[in-house]
Design an enzyme around this catalytic site. Structure first.
Site, mmCIF file in Angstrom:
data_model
loop_
_atom_site.group_PDB
_atom_site.id
_atom_site.type_symbol
_atom_site.label_atom_id
_atom_site.label_comp_id
_atom_site.label_asym_id
_atom_site.label_seq_id
_atom_site.Cartn_x
_atom_site.Cartn_y
_atom_site.Cartn_z
ATOM 1 N N PRO A 1 16.005 -65.385 17.451
ATOM 2 C CA PRO A 1 16.148 -65.309 18.901
ATOM 3 C C PRO A 1 14.941 -65.937 19.595
ATOM 4 C CG PRO A 1 16.511 -63.162 17.887
ATOM 5 C CD PRO A 1 15.992 -64.075 16.826
ATOM 6 N N GLU A 2 15.212 -66.726 20.609
ATOM 7 C CA GLU A 2 14.145 -67.336 21.391
ATOM 8 C C GLU A 2 13.766 -66.396 22.534
ATOM 9 O OE1 GLU A 2 12.552 -69.965 20.434
ATOM 10 O OE2 GLU A 2 13.894 -70.309 18.736
#
Length: 172
Positions: free
Chosen positions: A2-3
């Site tokens: 996940p960014e």
């Protein structure tokens, strides 16, 4: 993995669906999901039960959920494939469900930590005097000025000048 924008979306969802709810039961289905909680899975589940979750915060890819009655927080990292999902009780379990947190209210939803690769995890930590959790990357001796709840400047240059170690800041 996940960014940052995705982690912020998770934090906002937790704020909407989990904040200020009372934990009724915690079920750790895979001990690796709480491997950073040194006292083990049973202790993790026991220490959360009966407490209210405060307003979730984030710094980088770390999320923390403060416990309102104690000076502790649940520190969460999603790792490569982790998810914190709010699901109705009757929804079938996900294949890679690792931790389930049920709440003592009538909303009929629960918080699920799902992680296919189990690189992420949950752990319970004492808070520093400024309300941030301590971990192996932070300590009570960490200067409180490094753990702020507001962004000191809206300038992108000022943001890049901040120290980058540890999960000790909240969302922007």
């Amino acid at each position: 993995m996940p960014e940052l924008p995705e982690v912020e979306v998770v934090r906002r969802g937790l704020e909407r669906w989990v904040a200020h709810r009372t934990v009724a039961e915690v079920e750790v289905l895979h001990p690796r999901a709480v491997r950073r909680h040194v006292a083990g899975a049973d202790d993790f589940a026991h220490r959360l039960k009966g407490h209210h979750i405060g307003t979730p915060s984030r710094r980088g890819k770390y999320l923390w959920l403060p416990m309102e009655e104690t000076n502790q927080s649940v520190l969460a990292h999603l790792g490569m494939s982790g998810q914190l999902l709010v699901q109705p009780h009757e929804t079938a379990d996900e294949k890679h469900l690792r931790v389930r947190v049920r709440f003592a209210d009538s909303l009929g939803t629960e918080l699920r930590f799902v992680d296919q690769r189990t690189f992420g995890g949950l752990s319970l930590h004492d808070n520093t005097p400024t309300g941030c959790p301590t971990s192996s990357r932070t300590s009570p001796a960490t200067p409180s000025t490094r753990c702020s709840t507001t962004r000191p400047s809206t300038s992108p240059c000022a943001a890049s000048a901040r120290p980058s170690s540890g999960p000790c800041w909240t969302s922007r």
